[in-house]
Design an enzyme around this catalytic site. Structure first.
Site, PDB file in Angstrom:
ATOM      1  N   ARG A 112     -30.191  -1.512  12.508  1.00 48.52           N
ATOM      2  CA  ARG A 112     -29.678  -0.167  12.633  1.00 48.52           C
ATOM      3  C   ARG A 112     -28.421  -0.090  13.311  1.00 48.52           C
ATOM      4  O   ARG A 112     -27.920   0.873  13.973  1.00 48.52           O
ATOM      5  CB  ARG A 112     -30.639   0.790  13.330  1.00 48.52           C
ATOM      6  N   LYS A 134     -14.002   2.256   9.754  1.00 45.70           N
ATOM      7  CA  LYS A 134     -14.424   2.462   8.250  1.00 45.70           C
ATOM      8  C   LYS A 134     -14.564   1.055   7.742  1.00 45.70           C
ATOM      9  O   LYS A 134     -14.240   0.096   7.801  1.00 45.70           O
ATOM     10  CB  LYS A 134     -13.228   2.859   7.307  1.00 45.70           C
ATOM     11  N   GLU A 176       0.914  -0.700   3.347  1.00 50.86           N
ATOM     12  CA  GLU A 176       0.232   0.393   4.129  1.00 50.86           C
ATOM     13  C   GLU A 176       0.971   0.815   5.298  1.00 50.86           C
ATOM     14  O   GLU A 176       0.758   1.831   5.849  1.00 50.86           O
ATOM     15  CB  GLU A 176      -1.057  -0.421   4.432  1.00 50.86           C
ATOM     16  N   LYS A 214      -1.937   5.019  13.376  1.00 49.05           N
ATOM     17  CA  LYS A 214      -3.257   5.156  12.700  1.00 49.05           C
ATOM     18  C   LYS A 214      -4.276   5.668  13.802  1.00 49.05           C
ATOM     19  O   LYS A 214      -5.083   6.462  13.585  1.00 49.05           O
ATOM     20  CB  LYS A 214      -3.982   3.972  12.063  1.00 49.05           C
ATOM     21  N   GLU A 224     -13.402  11.512   9.134  1.00 45.51           N
ATOM     22  CA  GLU A 224     -12.501  11.674   8.081  1.00 45.51           C
ATOM     23  C   GLU A 224     -13.004  13.241   7.505  1.00 45.51           C
ATOM     24  O   GLU A 224     -13.174  13.443   6.235  1.00 45.51           O
ATOM     25  CB  GLU A 224     -12.731  10.779   7.035  1.00 45.51           C
ATOM     26  N   ARG A 228      -7.783  12.868   8.826  1.00 43.54           N
ATOM     27  CA  ARG A 228      -7.610  11.215   8.794  1.00 43.54           C
ATOM     28  C   ARG A 228      -7.825  11.180   7.221  1.00 43.54           C
ATOM     29  O   ARG A 228      -7.295  10.069   6.747  1.00 43.54           O
ATOM     30  CB  ARG A 228      -9.064  10.615   9.079  1.00 43.54           C
ATOM     31  N   ASN A 232      -5.049   8.305   3.279  1.00 42.64           N
ATOM     32  CA  ASN A 232      -5.439   7.916   1.788  1.00 42.64           C
ATOM     33  C   ASN A 232      -4.287   8.201   1.069  1.00 42.64           C
ATOM     34  O   ASN A 232      -4.328   8.017  -0.164  1.00 42.64           O
ATOM     35  CB  ASN A 232      -6.764   8.517   1.398  1.00 42.64           C
ATOM     36  N   HIS A 235      -3.933   6.268  -2.372  1.00 45.23           N
ATOM     37  CA  HIS A 235      -5.260   5.539  -2.494  1.00 45.23           C
ATOM     38  C   HIS A 235      -5.885   6.152  -3.462  1.00 45.23           C
ATOM     39  O   HIS A 235      -6.597   5.453  -4.512  1.00 45.23           O
ATOM     40  CB  HIS A 235      -5.872   5.493  -1.336  1.00 45.23           C
ATOM     41  N   HIS A 239      -7.008   3.477  -6.216  1.00 48.23           N
ATOM     42  CA  HIS A 239      -8.521   3.152  -6.668  1.00 48.23           C
ATOM     43  C   HIS A 239      -8.774   3.047  -7.763  1.00 48.23           C
ATOM     44  O   HIS A 239      -9.580   2.255  -8.458  1.00 48.23           O
ATOM     45  CB  HIS A 239      -9.284   4.041  -5.590  1.00 48.23           C
ATOM     46  N   HIS A 252      -5.087  -4.978  -3.079  1.00 51.30           N
ATOM     47  CA  HIS A 252      -5.300  -3.508  -2.553  1.00 51.30           C
ATOM     48  C   HIS A 252      -3.913  -2.685  -2.535  1.00 51.30           C
ATOM     49  O   HIS A 252      -3.767  -1.786  -2.849  1.00 51.30           O
ATOM     50  CB  HIS A 252      -6.413  -3.530  -1.448  1.00 51.30           C
TER      51      HIS A 252
END
Length: 349
Positions: A112, A134, A176, A214, A224, A228, A232, A235, A239, A252
Site C-alpha cells: 500500500r 504521476k 516536452e 512544471k 490534475e 495540471r 498534457n 498529449h 497518445h 513518446h
C-alpha cells in the site's frame, strides 16, 4: 445512522529536485535500484559509486514503451517480495520515463505504498516525467490508464547521464520542454527559439526552467483536477498516435511533437493561435529533428480513440490548446466536425 471519519489533515509531500552532479546518497534501509539493461550497461557503476544502503539489490526490466505493462510491474513486485522488502524500504527509479512511471507505480502499490527516489537518465524524464508524482503503466486500451499519484522523496537530475543519450532521445526531451514553454512561459519559449540546447550550460538552464515551470503547476494542482491537465498539451493527439503505432514507431516525445502540431492546427481553426505562432513552434521542434507529420489513415477511428484519454468524459473530449504563445485553454465543447476537419489535414497521402 451515520459515522463520520475525520481524515481532513495536511500531508506535506514536498521534496527537493537537485540539478547537479549526483551527490553521495546514504540510505539506512533495504534499497532496490530498478533499471533496464541499456542504462545499467552505461551508468550503473557510476550510480553504485554514489549510493550506500543497508541492503542493495538491482532489478532489471526490458527497455521500451511496449514493456510498460503489468508483466514488468510483476517482475518488480516479485523481486521485492522475494527479498522481503517492507514499508520502510526504498525503490530507486534509474532510467527514463518508462522506468520512472513503472517504479513509482510499483512503489505506490507495494504494501500500500513505499518510498521511492527518481534518478532520471533521459532529457524527457529529467524535465517532465520524474517531476510531479504521476505513475502508471499502459494496457491495450491506451497509455497510462492504470496508475496512481505517488510523489517521490527526491529527484536527482545529473546532466552527466545525457552525455550518452542518442539524438532521437534528446529530441524527445526537447518536445516536452517546448510543451511547457508554449503553454506557460512566453519568455522561456523566446529563449528556446535562439538557444542551442546542445550547449551543456544552455541545456542546464533550460532543464531548470522547465522543472520550475512544471513544479509550479504541480504545486497548484497535484491530482490534475484542473490546471495540471494543461501540461498534457500535445498529449491528447500524441497518445492516439502511440496507440495506433503500438508504441513501436515513435518515442513518446516524438509523438508529443506531432501532437503539438495537430493541437496547434486546431487552435488556429478556433482562432486561438496565429499561423505565424504555429510556425514558430514547428520551427523549434524541427531544429531538433522532431517529426511534425503523421498520416492518419482513418479519421473516425482516430477520433474515437480520444475517448480513452483520461481527461475525457463519456460524451466530451477535453483538448489542451495553446492560447497564443504563453497561454493555454482547456476546452471540452469543440464540435466533432471541427476536430475531424483538422484530422483530415493529416490524412494519409
Amino acid at each position: 445512522m451515520q459515522v463520520n471519519i475525520p481524515l481532513k489533515q495536511v500531508i506535506d509531500n514536498s521534496y527537493s529536485i537537485t540539478i547537479d552532479q549526483l551527490p553521495q546518497i546514504e540510505l539506512d534501509t533495504k534499497v532496490a535500484i530498478v533499471t533496464n539493461p541499456k542504462v545499467a550497461g552505461l551508468h550503473l557503476s557510476y550510480l553504485l559509486s554514489k549510493i550506500s544502503a543497508k541492503e542493495l539489490y538491482i532489478i532489471t526490466v526490458p527497455d521500451g514503451e511496449e514493456y510498460k505493462n503489468q508483466a514488468s510491474i510483476d517482475t518488480i513486485l516479485e523481486s521485492l517480495f522475494n527479498h522481503r522488502f517492507n514499508r520502510k524500504s526504498m525503490l530507486i527509479a534509474f532510467g527514463g520515463g518508462v522506468i520512472g512511471d513503472m517504479v513509482g507505480y510499483a512503489a505506490s502499490i507495494y504494501q500500500r505504498g513505499i518510498d521511492f527516489i527518481q534518478i532520471p537518465t533521459t532529457l524527457l524524464s529529467q524535465v517532465d516525467a520524474s517531476v510531479g508524482g504521476k505513475t502508471g503503466m499502459n494496457n491495450k486500451y491506451g497509455k497510462n490508464l492504470v496508475g496512481a499519484f505517488h510523489q517521490p522523496k527526491a529527484v536527482y537530475i545529473d546532466p552527466h547521464f545525457l552525455t550518452t543519450l542518442p539524438s532521437r532521445e534528446f529530441g524527445a526531451g526537447v518536445a516536452e520542454i517546448v510543451k511547457m514553454a508554449v503553454t506557460f512561459n512566453k519568455e522561456f519559449f523566446e529563449y528556446l527559439e535562439s538557444a542551442d540546447l546542445k550547449d551543456p550550460k544552455v541545456l542546464q538552464e533550460a532543464i531548470k526552467q522547465a522543472v520550475e515551470t512544471k513544479a509550479s503547476v504541480v504545486a497548484q494542482d497535484e491530482k490534475e483536477r484542473g490546471l495540471r491537465a494543461a501540461l498534457n498539451y500535445g498529449h491528447t493527439f500524441g497518445h492516439v498516435i502511440e496507440n495506433e503505432t503500438q508504441y513501436k514507431t515513435y518515442l513518446h516525445g516524438e509523438a508529443v511533437a506531432i501532437g503539438i502540431i495537430m493541437a496547434n492546427q486546431l487552435a488556429i481553426k478556433l482562432g486561438l493561435m496565429s499561423e505565424d505562432e504555429a510556425l514558430r513552434v514547428a520551427n523549434v521542434l524541427k531544429k531538433y529533428n522532431l517529426p511534425t507529420s503523421y498520416p492518419i489513415s482513418n479519421t473516425e477511428a482516430f477520433y474515437e480513440t480520444f475517448f480513452l484519454d483520461k481527461k475525457s468524459s463519456d460524451a466530451n473530449i477535453t483538448f489542451i490548446l495553446a492560447d497564443g504563445i504563453g497561454g493555454v485553454q482547456m476546452l471540452d465543447d469543440i464540435a466533432k466536425e471541427t476536430v475531424v476537419a483538422v484530422l483530415e489535414q493529416f490524412g494519409a497521402r
